[in-house]
Design an enzyme around this catalytic site. Structure first.
Site, PDB file in Angstrom:
ATOM      1  N   GLY A  21      96.728  21.385 104.385  1.00 26.37           N
ATOM      2  CA  GLY A  21      95.492  21.085 104.974  1.00 26.37           C
ATOM      3  C   GLY A  21      94.769  19.853 104.230  1.00 26.37           C
ATOM      4  O   GLY A  21      93.546  19.507 104.780  1.00 26.37           O
TER       5      GLY A  21
ATOM      6  N   HIS B  13      66.773  15.797 108.823  1.00 29.64           N
ATOM      7  CA  HIS B  13      66.010  16.945 109.304  1.00 29.64           C
ATOM      8  C   HIS B  13      64.605  16.954 108.562  1.00 29.64           C
ATOM      9  O   HIS B  13      63.705  17.376 109.347  1.00 29.64           O
ATOM     10  CB  HIS B  13      66.834  18.370 108.537  1.00 29.64           C
ATOM     11  CG  HIS B  13      65.980  19.614 108.632  1.00 29.64           C
ATOM     12  ND1 HIS B  13      65.725  19.884 110.090  1.00 29.64           N
ATOM     13  CD2 HIS B  13      65.468  20.314 107.663  1.00 29.64           C
ATOM     14  CE1 HIS B  13      65.029  21.109 109.748  1.00 29.64           C
ATOM     15  NE2 HIS B  13      64.865  21.397 108.263  1.00 29.64           N
TER      16      HIS B  13
ATOM     17  N   LYS C  10      52.106  28.462 118.347  1.00 27.13           N
ATOM     18  CA  LYS C  10      52.271  29.806 118.341  1.00 27.13           C
ATOM     19  C   LYS C  10      50.835  30.457 117.775  1.00 27.13           C
ATOM     20  O   LYS C  10      50.129  29.956 117.018  1.00 27.13           O
ATOM     21  CB  LYS C  10      52.961  30.267 116.978  1.00 27.13           C
ATOM     22  CG  LYS C  10      54.509  30.224 117.475  1.00 27.13           C
ATOM     23  CD  LYS C  10      55.397  30.635 116.360  1.00 27.13           C
ATOM     24  CE  LYS C  10      56.734  30.281 116.681  1.00 27.13           C
ATOM     25  NZ  LYS C  10      57.597  30.223 115.416  1.00 27.13           N
TER      26      LYS C  10
ATOM     27  N   ARG D 222      48.912  34.123 116.958  1.00 24.66           N
ATOM     28  CA  ARG D 222      49.185  35.612 116.840  1.00 24.66           C
ATOM     29  C   ARG D 222      48.001  36.242 117.378  1.00 24.66           C
ATOM     30  O   ARG D 222      46.887  36.253 117.142  1.00 24.66           O
ATOM     31  CB  ARG D 222      49.165  35.882 115.269  1.00 24.66           C
ATOM     32  CG  ARG D 222      49.523  37.072 114.781  1.00 24.66           C
ATOM     33  CD  ARG D 222      49.689  37.443 113.439  1.00 24.66           C
ATOM     34  NE  ARG D 222      51.117  36.895 113.190  1.00 24.66           N
ATOM     35  CZ  ARG D 222      52.386  37.656 113.690  1.00 24.66           C
ATOM     36  NH1 ARG D 222      52.216  38.647 114.438  1.00 24.66           N
ATOM     37  NH2 ARG D 222      53.533  36.910 113.416  1.00 24.66           N
TER      38      ARG D 222
ATOM     39  N   ASP E 196      63.355  17.718 121.115  1.00 25.78           N
ATOM     40  CA  ASP E 196      63.479  18.158 119.522  1.00 25.78           C
ATOM     41  C   ASP E 196      64.441  17.219 118.838  1.00 25.78           C
ATOM     42  O   ASP E 196      65.261  16.597 119.335  1.00 25.78           O
ATOM     43  CB  ASP E 196      64.019  19.778 119.353  1.00 25.78           C
ATOM     44  CG  ASP E 196      63.519  20.417 118.348  1.00 25.78           C
ATOM     45  OD1 ASP E 196      62.963  19.787 117.484  1.00 25.78           O
ATOM     46  OD2 ASP E 196      63.558  21.504 118.139  1.00 25.78           O
TER      47      ASP E 196
ATOM     48  N   THR F 262      71.580  26.384 117.210  1.00 27.82           N
ATOM     49  CA  THR F 262      71.863  27.663 118.137  1.00 27.82           C
ATOM     50  C   THR F 262      71.189  27.675 119.252  1.00 27.82           C
ATOM     51  O   THR F 262      71.709  28.546 120.215  1.00 27.82           O
ATOM     52  CB  THR F 262      71.192  28.990 117.115  1.00 27.82           C
ATOM     53  OG1 THR F 262      70.016  28.816 116.961  1.00 27.82           O
ATOM     54  CG2 THR F 262      71.873  29.046 115.848  1.00 27.82           C
TER      55      THR F 262
ATOM     56  N   GLY G  85      68.308  28.720 119.863  1.00 33.16           N
ATOM     57  CA  GLY G  85      67.129  29.667 120.180  1.00 33.16           C
ATOM     58  C   GLY G  85      65.837  29.020 120.231  1.00 33.16           C
ATOM     59  O   GLY G  85      65.021  29.820 121.155  1.00 33.16           O
ATOM     60  N   THR G  86      65.618  27.929 119.435  1.00 30.31           N
ATOM     61  CA  THR G  86      64.147  27.374 119.685  1.00 30.31           C
ATOM     62  C   THR G  86      63.982  26.707 121.318  1.00 30.31           C
ATOM     63  O   THR G  86      62.974  26.881 121.921  1.00 30.31           O
ATOM     64  CB  THR G  86      63.939  26.173 118.771  1.00 30.31           C
ATOM     65  OG1 THR G  86      64.416  26.646 117.434  1.00 30.31           O
ATOM     66  CG2 THR G  86      62.495  25.692 118.773  1.00 30.31           C
TER      67      THR G  86
END
Ligand code: R5P
Length: 272
Positions: free
Chosen positions: A35, A116, A174, A176, A200, A205, A207-208
């Site tokens: 490997g 990032h 967002k 609340r 973005d 994943t 999700g956002t």
């Protein structure tokens, strides 16, 4: 000066070479039966290594190439490990700091695209962070769309893309409502009967994107598409995105995949 491609970015490396008018270096990669990776670069004392970091092997490939080439710059179009840009819990490694040390030990300069965070960039001493948002914007130039940032953190990026697309833009906020309810809505614009592109820096994943898409359809959007710089698309993210009603996924070639329809080759070629 030649371009040295890594296994993670063969097409982008070639596009950069063509755009910059440089030759491709002759490099061999092999895996030993256990490997371990082997690299050989022919006749090269000066080169520009091009390879995104998506896996641990990608880091080793760059480290070995840096060792083989006398003088080198490194282009890492997608800088993996950048999300661990601090120790969130005691005892954690600051992963991007460790990666920065490996890259900068030998490289004369490190060039990346939309790293990032500023915090991640702060661990480098010789980093140039390029912005692909103008290229994403130009792709959508003069279309009847509204660009949406899925969160406040990405709004400056989306503003730049929208300026280049010459379209409206907004960001999801967002709010609340009570201890258990959070409402996510566009800050000020109405999306009813509009074609929306959520923009973005990264889809990981998914999700956002999925959360934002659900909300935009609830608010009456006619169609929702996704655009990003880095299509990591981990954990069957593309399937999740399409299941949520996203019409299209558009990405750059910092990560080479079926959705890479915008190239950052010119952006990088102009900066090496
Ligand atoms: C957040 O800081 C980033 O801009 C992205 O929104 C995020 O990393 C996307 O991750 P995921 O696709 O896993 O939701």
């Amino acid at each position: 000066m030649k371009i040295i491609p890594c296994p993670s970015s063969p097409l982008l490396a070639r596009r950069i070479a063509e755009t910059a008018g440089l030759e491709m270096g002759n490099v061999t990669f092999k895996k030993f039966p256990d490997g371990e990776l082997y690299v050989r670069v022919e006749d090269l004392d000066e080169g520009i290594i091009v390879g995104s970091i998506r896996s641990n092997d990608d880091i080793i490939a760059i480290a070995l190439l840096l060792d083989a080439v006398e003088r080198a710059k490194v282009v890492v179009p997608y800088m993996g490990y950048a999300r661990q840009d601090r120790a969130f819990n005691e005892g954690e490694a600051v992963s991007i700091r460790a990666v920065a040390e490996i890259l900068e030990r030998k490289a004369e300069e490190v060039i990346t695209v939309n790293i990032h965070s500023k915090q991640a960039a702060s661990h480098f001493k010789k980093l140039r962070d390029l912005d692909a948002m103008p290229s994403i914007g130009e792709h959508f130039a003069d279309r009847e769309i509204i660009m949406i940032s899925p969160d406040k953190g990405s709004r400056e990026r989306v503003k730049i893309a929208a300026e280049h697309a010459n379209c409206d833009w907004d960001y999801m906020e967002k709010r609340r409502i009570d201890a258990t309810t959070v409402e996510i809505t566009p800050k000020s614009l109405d999306v009813e009967n509009r074609d929306v592109v959520i923009v973005d820096d990264i889809i990981s994943t998914g999700g956002t994107m999925v959360e934002a898409t659900k909300k935009l359809y609830e608010l009456g959007a006619r169609s929702v598409s996704a655009a990003c710089v880095h299509a990591v698309l981990a954990d069957y993210a593309a399937i999740k995105l399409f299941n949520s009603g996203i019409k299209d996924i558009l990405a750059t070639d910092t990560i080479e995949c079926a959705f890479s329809r915008i190239s950052v080759a010119e952006l990088i070629a102009d900066n090496i």
